[in-house]
Write an enzyme that holds these catalytic residues in place. Structure first.
Site, PDB file in Angstrom:
ATOM      1  N   MET A   1       7.015   3.164   0.786  1.00  0.00           N
ATOM      2  CA  MET A   1       5.791   2.467   1.191  1.00  0.00           C
ATOM      3  C   MET A   1       4.713   2.673   0.127  1.00  0.00           C
ATOM      4  O   MET A   1       4.349   3.802  -0.181  1.00  0.00           O
ATOM      5  CB  MET A   1       5.294   2.982   2.533  1.00  0.00           C
ATOM      6  CG  MET A   1       4.043   2.262   3.027  1.00  0.00           C
ATOM      7  SD  MET A   1       3.535   2.787   4.673  1.00  0.00           S
ATOM      8  CE  MET A   1       2.870   4.394   4.325  1.00  0.00           C
ATOM      9  N   CYS A   2       4.217   1.585  -0.435  1.00  0.00           N
ATOM     10  CA  CYS A   2       3.134   1.631  -1.412  1.00  0.00           C
ATOM     11  C   CYS A   2       2.104   0.574  -1.040  1.00  0.00           C
ATOM     12  O   CYS A   2       2.334  -0.255  -0.160  1.00  0.00           O
ATOM     13  CB  CYS A   2       3.655   1.363  -2.821  1.00  0.00           C
ATOM     14  SG  CYS A   2       4.830   2.594  -3.423  1.00  0.00           S
ATOM     15  N   GLY A   3       0.978   0.592  -1.710  1.00  0.00           N
ATOM     16  CA  GLY A   3      -0.064  -0.390  -1.459  1.00  0.00           C
ATOM     17  C   GLY A   3      -0.394  -1.166  -2.718  1.00  0.00           C
ATOM     18  O   GLY A   3      -0.479  -0.585  -3.807  1.00  0.00           O
ATOM     19  N   ARG A  32      -1.258   4.146   2.246  1.00  0.00           N
ATOM     20  CA  ARG A  32       0.053   3.607   1.896  1.00  0.00           C
ATOM     21  C   ARG A  32       0.637   4.275   0.655  1.00  0.00           C
ATOM     22  O   ARG A  32       1.826   4.098   0.365  1.00  0.00           O
ATOM     23  CB  ARG A  32      -0.033   2.093   1.666  1.00  0.00           C
ATOM     24  CG  ARG A  32      -0.390   1.293   2.909  1.00  0.00           C
ATOM     25  CD  ARG A  32      -0.195  -0.195   2.654  1.00  0.00           C
ATOM     26  NE  ARG A  32       1.198  -0.510   2.357  1.00  0.00           N
ATOM     27  CZ  ARG A  32       2.128  -0.752   3.267  1.00  0.00           C
ATOM     28  NH1 ARG A  32       1.820  -0.725   4.555  1.00  0.00           N
ATOM     29  NH2 ARG A  32       3.374  -1.033   2.916  1.00  0.00           N
ATOM     30  N   ASN A 174       5.746  -3.239  -4.547  1.00  0.00           N
ATOM     31  CA  ASN A 174       5.978  -2.533  -3.300  1.00  0.00           C
ATOM     32  C   ASN A 174       7.392  -2.851  -2.860  1.00  0.00           C
ATOM     33  O   ASN A 174       7.717  -4.015  -2.609  1.00  0.00           O
ATOM     34  CB  ASN A 174       4.975  -2.964  -2.225  1.00  0.00           C
ATOM     35  CG  ASN A 174       5.201  -2.247  -0.902  1.00  0.00           C
ATOM     36  OD1 ASN A 174       5.784  -1.171  -0.866  1.00  0.00           O
ATOM     37  ND2 ASN A 174       4.744  -2.855   0.185  1.00  0.00           N
TER      38      ASN A 174
END
Length: 297
Positions: A1-3, A32, A174
Site C-alpha cells: 500500500m502506497c500513496g 498509506r 502504487n
C-alpha cells in the site's frame, strides 16, 4: 500500500501555488506510506542547460563532490542545496561527462536529470520529507509525489519514489509487478541502467526504452499493459505534462479531479479535498487500462 499524488496546473498564474498544494496532498497520504516519500517538480529551466539533482548521505560529501565536479567541468555550478540534495545546472554539451563524474563518485548519488525537472526523495514521514526539502516554496507547472510503504525492497533513500531513468521523465507507482526481474534483465541488455532492486524503477526504465524506440508516451503506456504483469497505478511526469494509467484489473484505489485551473490525482479523495474549487470539479475514477494525459505547450 502506497500513496500517489499529482497536480497539473493549466494556467501560468497558478504556478507559485504548486508546491503549497502538492505538499499538503503528500502529507495527507502519509498513512498509506509512512517510511519514505519523494516528489518531482517541473519548474523553470535555462536554455542550453540541464539540471542534475544529486544527493549524498552527508552534507560535507555533497559539497565536496560537487566542488570536484565543478572543477572537472570548469563550470561555476552554483548548487542550490535542499537538505541532503542539491540541484546544479550544466551545459547540455557537458551532460554526459557530468553524469559519468557523479555516477563514478562514491560520495554522490544521481537522483534525476531534466531541463525542468527537480527530483527529491528521502526516508521519513512524508510531511517531514516535504518540510525538509521546502516543497511548499517550490513553483512550477506540475508535479507528482509518492508516499511509500515498502513491500519488495529496502527502505532507503534510493528506494524511495519517484524513479527517473531518462531526461525529464519520472514515475510513481502504487502496486506490485510480478515480472520485474525478467524485464530488468531484458532492459539491461538494451542499455537501460538501474540503481536499485525496486520494481518501480523497472517500470520507469521500460517507458524509457519504449520512448527511445520512437513511441509516444501514450503508446509506451499502452504497450506496458501487455508487457508488465501485476497490479499497478502509474502517474508519470514529463517535461510538458503528466499521465495516469491503471492496470486492467484496477484493484488499487485512484481518483481524479479536473477544473478549468488544474487536474489532480490522488490515491484517495482526501488528498484532493483541500484543493481550491474541488467542490465544483469533475471528480472521477480513472478507467482500467486507459491512458489519461495532459500537456501544456
Amino acid at each position: 500500500m502506497c500513496g500517489i499524488v499529482g497536480l497539473f496546473l493549466k494556467r501560468p498564474e497558478l504556478e507559485p501555488e504548486l508546491g503549497t498544494h502538492l505538499s499538503r496532498m503528500l502529507a495527507t497520504m502519509s498513512a498509506r506510506g509512512p517510511d519514505s516519500a519523494g516528489f518531482a517538480v517541473y519548474g523553470s529551466g535555462t536554455a542550453g542547460k540541464v539540471k542534475l539533482t544529486v544527493s549524498a548521505a552527508a552534507a560535507a560529501d555533497l559539497e565536496a563532490g560537487l566542488a570536484d565536479l565543478g572543477a572537472h567541468l570548469e563550470e561555476p555550478l552554483a548548487p542550490q542545496y535542499h537538505e541532503t540534495h542539491a540541484v546544479v545546472s550544466v551545459p547540455e554539451g557537458k551532460l554526459a561527462e557530468a553524469r559519468r563524474m557523479v555516477e563514478g563518485d562514491e560520495r554522490l548519488s544521481l537522483v534525476g536529470v531534466g531541463t525542468r525537472m527537480e527530483l527529491y526523495k528521502e526516508v521519513g514521514l512524508p510531511e517531514k520529507v516535504a518540510e525538509r526539502f521546502g516543497l511548499s516554496d517550490m513553483h512550477g507547472t506540475h508535479g507528482v509525489g509518492h508516499t511509500r510503504m515498502a513491500t519488495e525492497s529496502a527502505v532507503t533513500t534510493r528506494g524511495a519514489h519517484p524513479f527517473s531513468t531518462s531526461l525529464d521523465e519520472c514515475l510513481v507507482h502504487n502496486g506490485s509487478l510480478s515480472n520485474h526481474n525478467a524485464l530488468r534483465r531484458m532492459l539491461s541488455r538494451e542499455g537501460i541502467r538501474f540503481s536499485t532492486e525496486n520494481d518501480t524503477e523497472v517500470a520507469a526504465g521500460y517507458l524509457t526504452w519504449r520512448l527511445q524506440q520512437g513511441a509516444s508516451l501514450k503508446e509506451a503506456l499502452e504497450a506496458s499493459l501487455k508487457d508488465l504483469d501485476g497490479f499497478y497505478t502509474f502517474v508519470v511526469g514529463t517535461e510538458n505534462g503528466f499521465a495516469v494509467l491503471r492496470d486492467p484489473i484496477s484493484c488499487k484505489p485512484a481518483v481524479m479531479a479536473e477544473t478549468d485551473d488544474y487536474v489532480a490525482f490522488g490515491s484517495e479523495y482526501r488528498a484532493l479535498a483541500g484543493l481550491p474549487g474541488v467542490d465544483k470539479a469533475r471528480v472521477f475514477e480513472p478507467k482500467p487500462a486507459t491512458v489519461y494525459a495532459w500537456e501544456r505547450q
